[in-house]
Design a protein around this motif. Structure first.
Motif, PDB file in Angstrom:
ATOM      1  N   GLY A 265       8.173   3.869 -17.667  1.00 55.16           N
ATOM      2  CA  GLY A 265       8.719   4.294 -16.818  1.00 55.16           C
ATOM      3  C   GLY A 265       7.502   5.411 -16.621  1.00 55.16           C
ATOM      4  N   THR A 266       6.442   5.424 -17.038  1.00 56.24           N
ATOM      5  CA  THR A 266       5.351   6.184 -16.995  1.00 56.24           C
ATOM      6  C   THR A 266       4.418   5.542 -15.951  1.00 56.24           C
ATOM      7  N   VAL A 267       3.988   6.687 -15.333  1.00 59.84           N
ATOM      8  CA  VAL A 267       3.464   6.714 -13.623  1.00 59.84           C
ATOM      9  C   VAL A 267       2.598   6.479 -13.619  1.00 59.84           C
ATOM     10  N   VAL A 268       1.365   5.366 -13.488  1.00 52.34           N
ATOM     11  CA  VAL A 268       0.243   5.394 -13.758  1.00 52.34           C
ATOM     12  C   VAL A 268      -0.908   5.632 -12.636  1.00 52.34           C
TER      13      VAL A 268
ATOM     14  N   ARG B 164       8.393   1.117  -5.122  1.00 45.24           N
ATOM     15  CA  ARG B 164       7.193   0.984  -6.709  1.00 45.24           C
ATOM     16  C   ARG B 164       6.715  -0.272  -6.312  1.00 45.24           C
ATOM     17  N   VAL B 165       5.877  -0.690  -7.579  1.00 40.79           N
ATOM     18  CA  VAL B 165       5.417  -2.067  -8.686  1.00 40.79           C
ATOM     19  C   VAL B 165       5.775  -1.226 -10.081  1.00 40.79           C
ATOM     20  N   VAL B 166       5.996  -1.918 -10.688  1.00 44.92           N
ATOM     21  CA  VAL B 166       6.373  -1.913 -12.486  1.00 44.92           C
ATOM     22  C   VAL B 166       5.013  -3.115 -12.791  1.00 44.92           C
TER      23      VAL B 166
ATOM     24  N   THR C  14       0.580  -1.151   0.212  1.00 45.66           N
ATOM     25  CA  THR C  14       0.341   0.126  -0.055  1.00 45.66           C
ATOM     26  C   THR C  14       1.131   1.433   0.255  1.00 45.66           C
ATOM     27  N   GLY C  15       0.736   2.453  -0.880  1.00 49.96           N
ATOM     28  CA  GLY C  15       1.237   3.376  -0.726  1.00 49.96           C
ATOM     29  C   GLY C  15       2.125   3.214  -2.244  1.00 49.96           C
ATOM     30  N   LEU C  16       2.760   1.868  -2.524  1.00 51.22           N
ATOM     31  CA  LEU C  16       3.998   1.957  -3.441  1.00 51.22           C
ATOM     32  C   LEU C  16       3.074   2.487  -4.690  1.00 51.22           C
ATOM     33  N   ARG C  17       3.970   3.665  -6.117  1.00 50.81           N
ATOM     34  CA  ARG C  17       3.636   4.282  -6.757  1.00 50.81           C
ATOM     35  C   ARG C  17       3.448   2.819  -8.378  1.00 50.81           C
ATOM     36  N   ALA C  18       2.702   2.858  -8.548  1.00 52.07           N
ATOM     37  CA  ALA C  18       3.048   2.254  -9.646  1.00 52.07           C
ATOM     38  C   ALA C  18       3.131   2.716 -10.976  1.00 52.07           C
TER      39      ALA C  18
END
Length: 179
Positions: free
Chosen positions: A108-111, A154-156, A99-103
């Motif tokens: 590399g585009t942040v969604v 982050r998660v990719v 929870t809270g990780l950047r997706a």
């Protein structure tokens, strides 16, 4: 941090046993006789494991606080919690770690951001709150989520076309007809 390890299901029999919907890979460690579990809602517990058994592939537990079927039925839907630290397995994460990780996409585009984890019958799904505000369920499988980098925040994601809400918005903007 408290972690949900099971959810109480139906009462089983007349002596206070309940079936559990497991959220842990190690139920034999979490549900030892004498273990005391916190509950959500907190008013339902704490609960002390009195006995456990597996019946037709399902865990049945009797708590010291549930003497009969009526008491067992009152627990239905209650979440059972334990205190945990950080996961020490390489490919296992607790919901609070995600929870809270950047997706972001593989380019590399942040969604958006991971808002949580849902336990579905087939597999778990990441709940991603996309930048536009849409809530999207992303199957938490290696083919779609190839990288989980908790330390990097982050998660990719490598989603198939149409999985994310942003894909639908892009299709509408391009004037493509809906299927």
């Amino acid at each position: 941090m408290e972690l949900v390890v099971a959810r109480v299901g139906r009462a089983h029999g007349l002596r206070g046993e309940v079936a559990l919907e497991m959220r842990t890979d190690v139920p034999e460690e979490r549900f030892t006789v004498g273990a005391v579990l916190a509950t959500e809602p907190a008013t339902a517990g704490p609960l002390t494991v009195e006995s456990t058994r597996v019946h037709q592939g399902r865990w049945l537990v009797r708590f010291a606080e549930t003497a009969d079927r009526t008491a067992a039925e009152a627990l239905r839907g209650t979440e059972l919690l334990v205190d945990v630290g950080k996961s020490d397995e390489e490919d296992a994460w607790y919901p609070h770690e995600l929870t809270g990780l950047r997706a972001e996409l593989v380019d590399g585009t942040v969604v958006g951001e991971v808002a949580g984890l849902e336990h579905l019958p087939a597999h778990d799904a990441l709940v991603v709150r996309e930048d536009g505000g849409a809530r999207t369920l992303v199957p938490f499988v290696h083919a779609i989520v190839p990288t989980v980098d908790v330390a990097g925040g982050r998660v990719v994601l490598d989603p198939p076309g149409g999985l994310l809400a942003r894909d639908q918005v892009a299709d509408e903007a391009a004037g493509e007809p809906e299927a």
